[in-house]
Structure formats: C-alpha cells, structure tokens
Write an enzyme that holds these catalytic residues in place. Structure first.
Site, mmCIF file in Angstrom:
data_model
loop_
_atom_site.group_PDB
_atom_site.id
_atom_site.type_symbol
_atom_site.label_atom_id
_atom_site.label_comp_id
_atom_site.label_asym_id
_atom_site.label_seq_id
_atom_site.Cartn_x
_atom_site.Cartn_y
_atom_site.Cartn_z
ATOM 1 N N CYS A 116 0.820 -1.221 0.000
ATOM 2 C CA CYS A 116 0.000 0.000 0.000
ATOM 3 C C CYS A 116 0.854 1.271 0.000
ATOM 4 O O CYS A 116 1.416 1.607 -1.041
ATOM 5 C CB CYS A 116 -1.003 -0.031 1.134
ATOM 6 S SG CYS A 116 -2.433 1.034 0.776
ATOM 7 N N HIS A 224 -3.977 -4.988 0.537
ATOM 8 C CA HIS A 224 -3.466 -5.397 1.856
ATOM 9 C C HIS A 224 -3.502 -6.899 2.038
ATOM 10 O O HIS A 224 -4.396 -7.438 2.703
ATOM 11 C CB HIS A 224 -4.271 -4.694 2.952
ATOM 12 C CG HIS A 224 -3.953 -3.253 3.041
ATOM 13 N ND1 HIS A 224 -2.947 -2.762 3.827
ATOM 14 C CD2 HIS A 224 -4.472 -2.198 2.374
ATOM 15 C CE1 HIS A 224 -2.865 -1.458 3.663
ATOM 16 N NE2 HIS A 224 -3.771 -1.097 2.777
ATOM 17 N N GLU A 226 -1.656 -8.614 3.916
ATOM 18 C CA GLU A 226 -1.391 -8.982 5.318
ATOM 19 C C GLU A 226 -2.679 -9.256 6.081
ATOM 20 O O GLU A 226 -2.707 -10.072 7.007
ATOM 21 C CB GLU A 226 -0.569 -7.883 6.014
ATOM 22 C CG GLU A 226 -1.339 -6.689 6.552
ATOM 23 C CD GLU A 226 -1.894 -5.751 5.484
ATOM 24 O OE1 GLU A 226 -1.495 -5.868 4.307
ATOM 25 O OE2 GLU A 226 -2.723 -4.875 5.826
HETATM 26 N N1 LIG Z 1 -1.975 6.826 2.806
HETATM 27 C C1 LIG Z 1 -1.852 6.228 1.482
HETATM 28 C C2 LIG Z 1 -1.568 4.753 1.609
HETATM 29 C C3 LIG Z 1 -2.779 4.006 2.092
HETATM 30 C C4 LIG Z 1 -2.471 2.875 3.040
HETATM 31 O O1 LIG Z 1 -1.346 2.444 3.222
HETATM 32 N N2 LIG Z 1 -3.522 2.442 3.717
HETATM 33 C C5 LIG Z 1 -3.369 1.535 4.827
HETATM 34 C C6 LIG Z 1 -4.603 1.473 5.684
HETATM 35 C C7 LIG Z 1 -4.827 2.757 6.400
HETATM 36 C C8 LIG Z 1 -6.130 2.771 7.172
HETATM 37 O O2 LIG Z 1 -6.317 1.936 8.077
HETATM 38 O O3 LIG Z 1 -6.960 3.597 6.806
HETATM 39 C C9 LIG Z 1 -3.109 6.443 0.669
HETATM 40 O O4 LIG Z 1 -4.113 6.858 1.266
HETATM 41 O O5 LIG Z 1 -3.084 6.163 -0.544
#
Ligand SMILES: N[C@@H](CCC(=O)NCCCC(=O)O)C(=O)O
Length: 251
Positions: A116, A224, A226
C-alpha cells in the site's frame, strides 16, 4: 541445500506517531502477525531515525524488508508536487527512512515486499509520481476504505484486479483476476523507470508493480494481503513467496 533452522528476520520501517507527549516509532500488528504466522519470520521494527544509524549495518543482519501501509501519505515534495493540508497527514521521518531503505535493499538484492503506502514509496523512490486523491479523477473508482467501525469491514475484499500475463505476480498468484481489499486515496500516476505493472484495477489504477531488473524478489501491491494472509489464498501466496525468496537468498 541445508534447511536453515533460525527464522528469517524481516526489517519493517516504522511510522512515527505522536501519542501522550512522545513520538512512537511503530507498525500495525496485522503486518507483523502475517510475517510471523504465514511467512514464519521474525519482524524487526526499524525506527524512523535513519540519519542516526547505519542502515547498512541493519541490512547486514536481516533477510528481507517489508514496507507496511499507513494512513499517512508520502510527502509530495518527494515527487515535485506542492504539499497541501487537504492531502495530509504526512510522515516525513518515515519517508526519509524508506527512501534510503528501498535503495539500499535493491542494491543488495535483498527481497523487498511493499504494501500500500510501501507500493507508493517504491514508485516515488525510483522517480515516479502519485495521484493525491485518485477517487477525484474522472473514471476512477473510489479506492478509499469504507467508513466503518469494524476493521474487518474496512479491510474487506472489495474489487477485482487483473494480473498482467507473464509477470512476477502471475507466477505467485496465478493468472487471475483476483479479488483484493482497497484502502487508499493516493495511487501511482507516472510509473518510475525500472518498474513494471503487475496488476491493474478495473479503472486502470496500478495495483501491483515489480522492479524489472531486481536481483531478487521486489514486489509492490496497493492492496493489503497482510490482513487476510491466514485465510485468503492469494494473500498467503504473496507472503509465502516473499519468505521463500528470503530463505533462498540466505542459503
Ligand atoms: N496513505 C496512502 C496509503 C494508504 C495505506 O497504506 N492504507 C493503509 C490502511 C490505512 C487505514 O487503516 O486507513 C493512501 O491513502 O493512498
């Protein structure tokens, strides 16, 4: 080939969070659990203080590097766009660490899995750019997490991605399409030279990339794996392939 008995060690660069008058350097445990439970690895969180220690000394002692996701965005200074309050939060300390870590990891041919924000960092570190709010682009889907109290709903598998034929990801998950979750508002705009597209969303958003001439495993995914690594076949396959690459490099 002798079976290695000691577990593989994976460096995980930390986010910086301000909590109770301190700056914490931390990573969400979903990524750490996927490394432990599916990759059978030991994650080692690396503090985002990269100007204060020798990154090479860290890389001498680990078997691979995994970059996690984060709600923070890559600072647009890194790809020539003016910052905006609307596109916060940023995490410049993490940016500085991951840029150095990505380059040093690729130089050594250490396995690298970027998830991500990590997928976006890989593109920016090699000279690419990002869209700040992909959902605001005509014809693009809304890739942001739904507003829900439950994490399992926010990380629910939500849309297909088409796998590029003949690529690295197809070798790992098969010809696809596969279904993935989606929690991002940034996305790759100009792909860096030296990267190849491995998967795309139905709206054309780049959902996975690999480093074309990498000496070893070097994969970025916008989704994601994971979160469902213990139950979703494609997610597990990504972590297992990463772990295999780490073990093979060590042996
Ligand atoms: N901030 C970046 C990357 C997005 C990201 O890594 N999301 C992970 C989950 C975050 C959450 O729990 O909201 C983007 O917004 O593109």
């Amino acid at each position: 080939m002798p079976e290695t008995t000691s577990p593989i060690l994976i460096a995980v660069p930390a986010d910086v969070k301000a909590v109770e008058n301190y700056h914490w350097h931390a990573s969400p445990d979903t990524y750490l659990k996927a490394l432990i439970r599916v990759a059978k690895a030991v994650p080692l969180i690396v503090p985002a203080l990269s100007e204060e220690f020798d990154i090479e000394a860290v890389l001498d002692r680990i078997d691979g590097v995994m970059l996690t996701g984060s709600a923070s965005n890559v600072h647009p200074d890194r790809y020539g766009v003016p910052p905006s309050v609307a596109h916060e939060p940023y995490d410049p300390e993490r940016d500085r660490l991951t840029e150095r870590l990505i380059r040093a990891t690729l130089d050594r041919g250490l396995p690298l899995l970027c998830i991500c924000r990590g997928h976006q960092e890989l593109n920016v570190a090699l000279g690419g750019t990002l869209h700040a709010e992909v959902q605001e682009i005509e014809g693009r889907m809304d890739h942001r997490a739904i507003k829900h109290q439950e994490q399992r709903e926010r990380f629910a598998i939500r849309h297909d991605v088409a796998i590029e034929p003949g690529g690295v990801l197809e070798e790992i998950v098969g010809e696809g399409p596969i279904r993935v979750n989606s929690l991002h508002r940034q996305a790759i705009d100009r792909l860096a030279v030296g990267l190849q597209v491995e998967a795309r969303a139905p709206d054309g958003t780049i959902e996975a990339i690999s480093v074309t001439k990498a000496q070893g495993f070097a994969l970025g995914v916008q989704w994601h794996p994971e979160y469902w690594a213990e139950t979703d076949a494609a997610s597990a396959a990504i972590f297992e392939a990463f772990a295999r690459a780490c073990r093979e490099r060590r042996s």
